[in-house]
Structures are given as C-alpha cells and as structure tokens.
Enzyme design. Structure first.
Site, PDB file in Angstrom:
ATOM      1  N   ASP A   9       0.880  -1.161   0.000  1.00 27.40           N
ATOM      2  CA  ASP A   9       0.000   0.000   0.000  1.00 27.40           C
ATOM      3  C   ASP A   9       0.931   1.228   0.000  1.00 27.40           C
ATOM      4  O   ASP A   9       2.123   1.103   0.317  1.00 27.40           O
ATOM      5  CB  ASP A   9      -0.855  -0.057   1.267  1.00 27.40           C
ATOM      6  CG  ASP A   9      -1.637   1.209   1.497  1.00 27.40           C
ATOM      7  OD1 ASP A   9      -2.277   1.697   0.560  1.00 27.40           O
ATOM      8  OD2 ASP A   9      -1.597   1.726   2.632  1.00 27.40           O
ATOM      9  N   ASP A  11      -0.009   5.090   0.947  1.00 29.08           N
ATOM     10  CA  ASP A  11      -0.211   6.027   2.056  1.00 29.08           C
ATOM     11  C   ASP A  11      -0.260   5.275   3.386  1.00 29.08           C
ATOM     12  O   ASP A  11      -1.128   4.434   3.589  1.00 29.08           O
ATOM     13  CB  ASP A  11      -1.527   6.789   1.806  1.00 29.08           C
ATOM     14  CG  ASP A  11      -1.898   7.675   2.972  1.00 29.08           C
ATOM     15  OD1 ASP A  11      -0.980   8.123   3.684  1.00 29.08           O
ATOM     16  OD2 ASP A  11      -3.099   7.922   3.177  1.00 29.08           O
ATOM     17  N   GLY A  46      -7.234   4.481   2.881  1.00 30.13           N
ATOM     18  CA  GLY A  46      -7.393   3.405   1.898  1.00 30.13           C
ATOM     19  C   GLY A  46      -8.683   3.498   1.101  1.00 30.13           C
ATOM     20  O   GLY A  46      -8.979   2.627   0.293  1.00 30.13           O
ATOM     21  N   ILE A  47      -9.457   4.551   1.316  1.00 28.54           N
ATOM     22  CA  ILE A  47     -10.746   4.719   0.648  1.00 28.54           C
ATOM     23  C   ILE A  47     -10.588   5.714  -0.503  1.00 28.54           C
ATOM     24  O   ILE A  47      -9.943   6.759  -0.336  1.00 28.54           O
ATOM     25  CB  ILE A  47     -11.804   5.238   1.671  1.00 28.54           C
ATOM     26  CG1 ILE A  47     -11.880   4.305   2.888  1.00 28.54           C
ATOM     27  CG2 ILE A  47     -13.168   5.433   1.020  1.00 28.54           C
ATOM     28  CD1 ILE A  47     -12.346   2.888   2.599  1.00 28.54           C
ATOM     29  N   ARG A  49     -11.112   8.592  -3.501  1.00 30.62           N
ATOM     30  CA  ARG A  49     -11.492  10.001  -3.379  1.00 30.62           C
ATOM     31  C   ARG A  49     -13.011  10.195  -3.372  1.00 30.62           C
ATOM     32  O   ARG A  49     -13.568  10.857  -2.498  1.00 30.62           O
ATOM     33  CB  ARG A  49     -10.865  10.776  -4.547  1.00 30.62           C
ATOM     34  CG  ARG A  49     -10.808  12.269  -4.328  1.00 30.62           C
ATOM     35  CD  ARG A  49     -10.186  12.922  -5.556  1.00 30.62           C
ATOM     36  NE  ARG A  49      -8.896  12.346  -5.895  1.00 30.62           N
ATOM     37  CZ  ARG A  49      -8.298  12.485  -7.090  1.00 30.62           C
ATOM     38  NH1 ARG A  49      -8.886  13.194  -8.044  1.00 30.62           N
ATOM     39  NH2 ARG A  49      -7.126  11.925  -7.325  1.00 30.62           N
ATOM     40  N   SER A 118      -4.747   5.538  -4.630  1.00 31.61           N
ATOM     41  CA  SER A 118      -4.504   6.951  -4.944  1.00 31.61           C
ATOM     42  C   SER A 118      -4.150   7.152  -6.421  1.00 31.61           C
ATOM     43  O   SER A 118      -3.201   6.549  -6.930  1.00 31.61           O
ATOM     44  CB  SER A 118      -3.373   7.511  -4.083  1.00 31.61           C
ATOM     45  OG  SER A 118      -3.083   8.835  -4.512  1.00 31.61           O
ATOM     46  N   ASN A 120      -2.832   9.668  -7.429  1.00 33.13           N
ATOM     47  CA  ASN A 120      -1.578  10.432  -7.394  1.00 33.13           C
ATOM     48  C   ASN A 120      -0.369   9.551  -7.103  1.00 33.13           C
ATOM     49  O   ASN A 120       0.746  10.070  -6.944  1.00 33.13           O
ATOM     50  CB  ASN A 120      -1.684  11.526  -6.322  1.00 33.13           C
ATOM     51  CG  ASN A 120      -2.738  12.564  -6.678  1.00 33.13           C
ATOM     52  OD1 ASN A 120      -2.628  13.254  -7.683  1.00 33.13           O
ATOM     53  ND2 ASN A 120      -3.800  12.664  -5.880  1.00 33.13           N
ATOM     54  N   ASP A 172      -1.770  -0.408   6.079  1.00 33.12           N
ATOM     55  CA  ASP A 172      -1.957   0.271   7.364  1.00 33.12           C
ATOM     56  C   ASP A 172      -3.444   0.515   7.668  1.00 33.12           C
ATOM     57  O   ASP A 172      -3.762   1.062   8.713  1.00 33.12           O
ATOM     58  CB  ASP A 172      -1.249   1.637   7.356  1.00 33.12           C
ATOM     59  CG  ASP A 172      -1.948   2.626   6.462  1.00 33.12           C
ATOM     60  OD1 ASP A 172      -2.280   2.263   5.310  1.00 33.12           O
ATOM     61  OD2 ASP A 172      -2.209   3.753   6.917  1.00 33.12           O
TER      62      ASP A 172
HETATM   63  P1  B16 Z   1      -6.251  10.288  -4.244  1.00 34.25           P
HETATM   64  P2  B16 Z   1      -3.622   4.281  -0.214  1.00 34.25           P
HETATM   65  C1  B16 Z   1      -5.398   6.267  -0.291  1.00 34.25           C
HETATM   66  O1  B16 Z   1      -4.098   5.803  -0.447  1.00 34.25           O
HETATM   67  C2  B16 Z   1      -5.521   7.154   0.931  1.00 34.25           C
HETATM   68  O2  B16 Z   1      -5.294   6.396   2.108  1.00 34.25           O
HETATM   69  C3  B16 Z   1      -6.924   7.720   0.984  1.00 34.25           C
HETATM   70  O3  B16 Z   1      -7.050   8.571   2.109  1.00 34.25           O
HETATM   71  C4  B16 Z   1      -7.195   8.509  -0.309  1.00 34.25           C
HETATM   72  O4  B16 Z   1      -8.534   9.019  -0.326  1.00 34.25           O
HETATM   73  C5  B16 Z   1      -6.989   7.574  -1.500  1.00 34.25           C
HETATM   74  O5  B16 Z   1      -5.674   7.058  -1.468  1.00 34.25           O
HETATM   75  C6  B16 Z   1      -7.232   8.269  -2.830  1.00 34.25           C
HETATM   76  O6  B16 Z   1      -6.218   9.196  -3.048  1.00 34.25           O
HETATM   77  O7  B16 Z   1      -7.293  11.305  -3.886  1.00 34.25           O
HETATM   78  O8  B16 Z   1      -4.845  10.809  -4.249  1.00 34.25           O
HETATM   79  O9  B16 Z   1      -6.608   9.543  -5.504  1.00 34.25           O
HETATM   80  O10 B16 Z   1      -3.644   4.069   1.279  1.00 34.25           O
HETATM   81  O11 B16 Z   1      -4.519   3.331  -0.979  1.00 34.25           O
HETATM   82  O12 B16 Z   1      -2.232   4.325  -0.770  1.00 34.25           O
HETATM   83 MG    MG Z   2      -2.809   3.172   3.376  1.00 33.72          MG
END
Ligand code: B16
Ligand code: MG
Length: 220
Positions: A9, A11, A46-47, A49, A118, A120, A172
């Site tokens: 993962d 973030d 992990g959720i 956007r 994400s 990003n 996490d």
């Molecule tokens: P983005 P992960 C997740 O990352 C974040 O934990 C979560 O808070 C966020 O909303 C999601 O990415 C989407 O991110 O807005 O940048 O597309 O934990 O899956 O790495």
């Molecule tokens: Mg995460």
C-alpha cells in the site's frame, strides 16, 4: 521458501500522506458546513477520493445535498489542495525502513508491486525517488471498487504475473487488511489497531526482509 512478490500500500506504508489528505478534506468539508476530525479521518484511509467524499457528506448529514457534478467539483478542489501540499514531498519523506526493504527484496529477486487507490501514486513514487523499484503498480483508475474489495491487490498480482497465494500484502488500513485476506495473500499490518493481519508490526521500522522471511516460513 520465499514469497514471489510483496505488494505495498502507499499512504501509511511507504510514506505518510494521511495528514495531507485530512487537511485538504477538512477545508472542503468546512466550506460546505461539515466538521471532520482526525478520528473520522482514520475511516478514510485506503478509501478512494469519491467514496471519501460520500462518507464525509453522510457524516455531515448531507448525503443528498449535492448532485453528481457538484460532487465532482468538490473532489477536484480537494485534489488540487492535496496535490499542492505534495510539493514538499522528497526522498526524506519515505517511512523508516522502507528503502532498505525495497533494496533487500530486489536483491532476493522478489517482485515488488503497488496497490494504492490513490490516483496520485505515480507522482508520489517519483517524488520519493523510488519509482524504479516497482515492477508493477496497479492502476487505481481501472479498479472500480475501493478496498476492502480485493480488486486492487488482485490487479497488482496479475500485473506481476504471480498468484495471490504466493504473495505478501502490506497495509496500514483495516479496509486494506480485509482486501489482502480476501484474495488469499498473506497480510502484514502496520499500526496498533488493526484486526485480522497475519503479522502486525507497530511501525515500518520493524518491517525488514528477515522479519518478512520468518513470517512467510512460519506461516507456510
Ligand atoms: P487520491 P492508499 C489512499 O491511499 C488514501 O489512504 C486515501 O485517504 C485517499 O482518499 C486515497 O488514497 C485516494 O487518493 O485522492 O490521491 O486519488 O492508502 O490506498 O495508498
Ligand atoms: Mg494506506
């Protein structure tokens, strides 16, 4: 016996951008009269956007207050704030132990994958200067369902050309641990409040190749 691949993962495991997501969402939520705090923010880890926005609106009793286009505009504004806050991210933003683990996995010829929802993620890996370590990054855009659905981990294993049963997944977030377990991978959790992880480590400092190797052999 070794795992064929380790899927990370992003973030909360590779770098900690949860507080940046929180600050951006808090601004957007405040603009529409919804208050969120760090405890609530934990439920967004992990959720995706769009699903995060739906949860924020539900939390503020505004589930029906905005149409599809307005929701898209709110999510786009949040993302602009978030992307702006990523400008300070650099090689020092990698969580402790992660770079060494990537080097060790590579030396062991174990596949390295990413299963982040994400959009990003590619930008972040570049900013951290570790993009080249990854053999395959699952494309969040092509995965319709958020964690705890295992789709993103299955996509990562498929891209790496390995069976989920031959891999370790590291997360996490509770939703992420559930996603890993649901597709038959071995789960490693980072944090103290996760349930159901095959191995639970308090921080990434404990996440070493010897530790993963012992977990794999013990659990076989
Ligand atoms: P983005 P992960 C997740 O990352 C974040 O934990 C979560 O808070 C966020 O909303 C999601 O990415 C989407 O991110 O807005 O940048 O597309 O934990 O899956 O790495
Ligand atoms: Mg995460």
């Amino acid at each position: 016996m070794k795992p064929q691949a380790v899927v990370f993962d992003l973030d909360g495991v590779i770098t900690d951008t949860a507080h940046l997501h929180f600050q951006a969402w808090q601004r957007i939520a405040a603009d529409i009269g919804v208050e969120i705090d760090e405890v609530f923010n934990d439920s967004l880890k992990g959720i995706s956007r769009q699903e995060s926005l739906r949860r924020i609106l539900r939390h503020g009793g505004k589930a029906e207050a905005f149409g599809e286009q307005e929701c898209e505009a709110l999510a786009a504004r949040k993302n602009a704030l978030y992307v702006h806050s990523l400008r300070d991210l650099n090689v020092e933003s990698i969580l402790p132990g992660i770079r060494q683990l990537l080097c060790d996995l590579r030396a062991q010829q174990i596949g390295i994958g990413l299963a982040s929802v994400s959009l990003n993620a590619p930008t972040i890996l570049q900013a951290l200067e570790i993009a080249d370590f990854f053999d395959y990054c699952a494309d969040a855009e092509q995965v319709a369902r958020s964690k705890p659905d295992p789709a993103i981990f299955i996509a990562a294993c498929r891209g790496l050309g390995v069976q989920p049963e031959a891999c370790i997944g590291i997360e996490d977030a509770q939703a992420g641990i559930e996603a890993i377990n649901a597709c038959g991978m071995r789960s490693v959790g980072i944090g103290s409040s996760l349930t159901g992880a095959g191995l639970l480590l308090p921080t990434t400092e404990f996440l070493t190749w010897p530790c993963l190797s012992a977990f794999w052999q013990h659990d076989k």
